[in-house]
Design a protein around this motif. Structure first.
Motif, PDB file in Angstrom:
ATOM      1  N   ASN A  76       0.934  -1.096  -0.041  1.00 38.63           N
ATOM      2  CA  ASN A  76       0.187  -0.004   0.134  1.00 38.63           C
ATOM      3  C   ASN A  76       0.979   1.186  -0.166  1.00 38.63           C
ATOM      4  N   GLY A  79      -0.283   7.337  -1.957  1.00 35.17           N
ATOM      5  CA  GLY A  79      -0.292   8.470  -1.014  1.00 35.17           C
ATOM      6  C   GLY A  79      -0.165   9.995  -1.298  1.00 35.17           C
ATOM      7  N   THR A 100      -6.992   9.521   1.085  1.00 32.15           N
ATOM      8  CA  THR A 100      -6.024   8.649   0.086  1.00 32.15           C
ATOM      9  C   THR A 100      -5.430   7.991   1.054  1.00 32.15           C
ATOM     10  N   ASN A 101      -4.594   8.808   2.239  1.00 26.55           N
ATOM     11  CA  ASN A 101      -3.664   8.093   3.017  1.00 26.55           C
ATOM     12  C   ASN A 101      -4.015   7.006   4.114  1.00 26.55           C
ATOM     13  N   ALA A 105      -5.993   3.216   1.852  1.00 26.86           N
ATOM     14  CA  ALA A 105      -5.318   2.059   2.144  1.00 26.86           C
ATOM     15  C   ALA A 105      -5.838   1.041   2.883  1.00 26.86           C
ATOM     16  N   ASN A 126       2.087  -1.803   4.492  1.00 29.10           N
ATOM     17  CA  ASN A 126       1.629  -0.207   4.340  1.00 29.10           C
ATOM     18  C   ASN A 126       2.926   0.544   4.515  1.00 29.10           C
ATOM     19  N   THR A 128       4.182   4.073   5.422  1.00 28.10           N
ATOM     20  CA  THR A 128       3.649   5.106   6.346  1.00 28.10           C
ATOM     21  C   THR A 128       4.850   6.185   5.954  1.00 28.10           C
ATOM     22  N   TYR A 142      -0.412  15.689   7.559  1.00 27.50           N
ATOM     23  CA  TYR A 142       0.478  14.647   6.723  1.00 27.50           C
ATOM     24  C   TYR A 142       0.669  13.808   7.894  1.00 27.50           C
ATOM     25  N   SER A 145      -2.141  11.748   9.328  1.00 26.41           N
ATOM     26  CA  SER A 145      -2.748  10.599   8.320  1.00 26.41           C
ATOM     27  C   SER A 145      -1.855   9.423   8.365  1.00 26.41           C
ATOM     28  N   LYS A 146      -0.521   9.547   8.435  1.00 27.06           N
ATOM     29  CA  LYS A 146       0.403   8.544   8.502  1.00 27.06           C
ATOM     30  C   LYS A 146       0.527   7.841   9.667  1.00 27.06           C
TER      31      LYS A 146
END
Length: 267
Positions: A76, A79, A100-101, A105, A126, A128, A142, A145-146
């Motif tokens: 995944n 991003g 999206t992120n 995923a 994933n 990140t 950002y 989200s990660k």
């Protein structure tokens, strides 16, 4: 039989490097892009998939299964970035990044898990970010989200471990890619209280990307994870100080760590 790998966001940057590296080593790689017809010079099959559209996710997976009858590894990687003072960043743009992120995923994971359960094996990686381990100024959304994807990965890992499936994440630091070109930048407003510091940090972010590591290092790390019998849940790939910053956050008092970050970002 070579393993079948599905990697999202494989048209450029880290995703393309990983897909190319694995393909060169005999893996059957299916990369995805929103507009694959616009991409040239790849040594793997590039198919359409938009992580924001579940129907395209299902179509891509059905296409692969019809040809290969298995998906052994999902990476995944798709991003997007976002920068800006939280106060001045559009909340709709924030939602787009999370869609999206994080949720994109998750939707891809949900789509491959039935196949992995049926074959009683599988690996989900994933991608990140080291930024996901801390709140960074002007990159808070950002980072969030990660960081959220890191936590979801931990949960899913426990849910599917006894089904023969491993779920891990790999957090890159700064890499020399075109990520800045696709990043959403909240505008630097003329009368903003953040104008000077935000602009300085935008320049700093771009400089970090330009001087970042070669994406091939991420490809090597992913290759090693795929060939590990019992992979860890968390991997970090980046410069020593970027990885060490995570350790410092764990051991330093909050205010001391915050001061270190503020000094680094000249705040």
């Amino acid at each position: 039989m070579s393993k079948v790998v599905l990697i999202t966001g494989a048209s450029s940057g880290i995703g393309k490097s990983i897909a190319t590296f694995l393909s060169e080593r005999g893996y059957k790689v299916y990369g995805t892009s929103r507009k694959p017809k616009n991409i040239e010079d790849v040594n793997f099959e590039l198919i359409p998939l938009n992580v924001l559209k579940v129907d395209t996710i299902q179509s891509a997976i059905s296409y692969i299964l019809n040809k290969e009858h298995t998906i052994d590894v999902l990476i995944n990687n798709a991003g997007m970035g976002i920068t800006g003072p939280v106060e001045e960043t559009s909340t709709d743009e924030m939602r787009s990044v999370f869609n999206t992120n994080l949720f994109g995923a998750i939707d891809v994971m949900k789509a491959v898990l039935p196949q992995m359960r049926s074959q009683k094996s599988g690996l989900i990686i994933n991608v990140t970010s080291i930024a996901g381990y801390m709140g960074l100024p002007f990159r808070g959304i950002y980072s969030a989200s990660k960081g959220a994807l890191e936590i979801v990965t931990e949960a899913v890992s426990m849910e599917v471990k006894n089904l023969g499936i491993n779920v891990v994440n790999v957090a890159p630091g700064d890499f020399a890619t075109n990520i800045a070109a696709g990043r959403y930048h909240a505008p630097v407003l003329e009368n903003s209280a953040y104008k000077e510091k935000y602009q300085e940090n935008l320049d700093l972010m771009d400089a970090h990307v330009d001087s970042g590591m070669n994406p091939i290092e991420m490809a090597k790390a992913v290759y090693k994870i795929i060939n590990t019998k019992k992979p860890k849940i968390h991997y970090k790939v980046g410069e020593f100080m970027q990885k060490f910053s995570i350790v410092l956050k764990r051991i330093l008092p909050d205010q001391v760590y915050e001061k270190l970050l503020m000094n680094h970002y000249k705040l």
